[in-house]
Design an enzyme around this catalytic site. Structure first.
Site, PDB file in Angstrom:
ATOM      1  N   PRO A 118       0.785  -1.225   0.000  1.00 22.82           N
ATOM      2  CA  PRO A 118       0.000   0.000   0.000  1.00 22.82           C
ATOM      3  C   PRO A 118       0.828   1.293   0.000  1.00 22.82           C
ATOM      4  CG  PRO A 118      -0.183  -1.138   2.102  1.00 22.82           C
ATOM      5  CD  PRO A 118       0.480  -2.079   1.154  1.00 22.82           C
ATOM      6  N   ASN A 119       0.346   2.222  -0.782  1.00 18.93           N
ATOM      7  CA  ASN A 119       0.871   3.593  -0.864  1.00 18.93           C
ATOM      8  C   ASN A 119       2.196   3.715  -1.605  1.00 18.93           C
ATOM      9  OD1 ASN A 119      -1.302   4.847   0.644  1.00 18.93           O
ATOM     10  ND2 ASN A 119      -0.478   3.755   2.403  1.00 18.93           N
ATOM     11  N   ARG A 174       4.025  11.074  -1.899  1.00 17.10           N
ATOM     12  CA  ARG A 174       3.916  10.866  -0.446  1.00 17.10           C
ATOM     13  C   ARG A 174       5.247  11.214   0.251  1.00 17.10           C
ATOM     14  NH1 ARG A 174       4.632   4.496   1.209  1.00 17.10           N
ATOM     15  NH2 ARG A 174       3.928   5.343   3.199  1.00 17.10           N
ATOM     16  N   HIS A 191       4.029  -4.323   9.227  1.00 16.74           N
ATOM     17  CA  HIS A 191       3.890  -4.201  10.676  1.00 16.74           C
ATOM     18  C   HIS A 191       2.598  -4.805  11.221  1.00 16.74           C
ATOM     19  CE1 HIS A 191       7.023  -1.461   9.530  1.00 16.74           C
ATOM     20  NE2 HIS A 191       6.172  -0.627   8.955  1.00 16.74           N
ATOM     21  N   GLU A 199      12.769  -9.001   2.174  1.00 17.35           N
ATOM     22  CA  GLU A 199      11.946  -7.868   2.613  1.00 17.35           C
ATOM     23  C   GLU A 199      12.754  -6.588   2.411  1.00 17.35           C
ATOM     24  OE1 GLU A 199      11.707  -7.814   6.864  1.00 17.35           O
ATOM     25  OE2 GLU A 199      10.453  -6.024   6.933  1.00 17.35           O
ATOM     26  N   TYR A 216      10.609   9.399   1.514  1.00 17.76           N
ATOM     27  CA  TYR A 216      10.657   8.406   0.437  1.00 17.76           C
ATOM     28  C   TYR A 216      11.264   8.923  -0.876  1.00 17.76           C
ATOM     29  CZ  TYR A 216       7.628   6.001   3.732  1.00 17.76           C
ATOM     30  OH  TYR A 216       7.132   5.412   4.869  1.00 17.76           O
ATOM     31  N   ALA A 223       2.962  -0.664   4.908  1.00 12.53           N
ATOM     32  CA  ALA A 223       2.454  -0.744   6.279  1.00 12.53           C
ATOM     33  C   ALA A 223       2.044  -2.159   6.680  1.00 12.53           C
ATOM     34  CB  ALA A 223       1.273   0.220   6.441  1.00 12.53           C
ATOM     35  N   ASN A 276       8.269  -5.169  -0.752  1.00 10.82           N
ATOM     36  CA  ASN A 276       8.119  -4.058   0.186  1.00 10.82           C
ATOM     37  C   ASN A 276       6.643  -4.049   0.567  1.00 10.82           C
ATOM     38  OD1 ASN A 276       7.851  -1.746   1.637  1.00 10.82           O
ATOM     39  ND2 ASN A 276       8.972  -0.428   0.187  1.00 10.82           N
ATOM     40  N   ARG A 279      12.812   4.528  12.934  1.00  8.09           N
ATOM     41  CA  ARG A 279      11.622   5.398  12.942  1.00  8.09           C
ATOM     42  C   ARG A 279      10.743   5.080  14.166  1.00  8.09           C
ATOM     43  NH1 ARG A 279       9.062   5.276   7.117  1.00  8.09           N
ATOM     44  NH2 ARG A 279       7.860   6.981   8.040  1.00  8.09           N
ATOM     45  N   HIS A 316      12.757  -2.112   2.367  1.00 10.16           N
ATOM     46  CA  HIS A 316      12.122  -0.840   2.712  1.00 10.16           C
ATOM     47  C   HIS A 316      12.986   0.300   2.208  1.00 10.16           C
ATOM     48  CE1 HIS A 316       9.309  -2.937   5.255  1.00 10.16           C
ATOM     49  NE2 HIS A 316      10.335  -3.632   5.710  1.00 10.16           N
TER      50      HIS A 316
END
Ligand code: DQA
Length: 144
Positions: A9-10, A17, A80, A98, A22, A77, A74, A107, A100
């Protein structure tokens, strides 16, 4: 070798964003960047992005039936929160990295939790778009 690059997502909103986190480059730029790297390594790459958890589960399952050798994911969200993505990667037993863009471990506390990590051969974070190509390289190395 066939690699699937999955984005959650996103990530379609890259360039729009939170550019301070990013970057200013778009999702399209990301795909071009990864494609160029894969071409130079002789790797066949395919891409999929979805904002929906179940669609990502379907994409992981399809990777099994399409005989994909490795997955770079990736999960955004869903990293998590998603046990479903963890179970999907476990179900297909395809080597998965994985990745990111941001340094998730530096963070907020909730970003330090990753469900999918348990099923992944490696995690790369905080390297910007290069996290993805680093992930590709880890899969290539593992295949040798
Ligand atoms: C992200 C980090 C996640 O915490 C966040 O929810 C994202 C992007 C990254 O690439 O840095 O959507 O996975």
């Amino acid at each position: 070798m066939k690699i699937l690059v999955l984005n959650g997502p996103n990530l379609n909103m890259l360039g729009i964003r939170e550019p301070d986190i990013y970057g200013k480059n778009t999702y399209k730029d990301l795909l071009a960047y990864i494609k160029e790297h894969c071409d130079s390594k002789g790797v066949e790459v395919s891409f999929y992005q979805s904002n929906h958890e179940g669609d990502l589960v379907d994409a992981i399952q399809n990777a099994y039936f399409n005989k994909i050798d490795g997955i770079v994911i990736n999960p955004g969200a869903y990293t998590h929160t998603s046990v479903a993505l963890l179970d999907a990667v476990k179900a297909v037993s395809i080597p998965t990295v994985e990745v990111h863009i941001s340094a998730v471990d530096e963070r907020e506390e909730f970003r330090k939790i990753s469900y999918i990590r348990k099923a992944c051969v490696a995690t790369v974070s905080g390297e910007g778009f290069a996290s993805y190509t680093h992930g590709v390289d880890i899969l290539i190395e593992g295949k040798k």
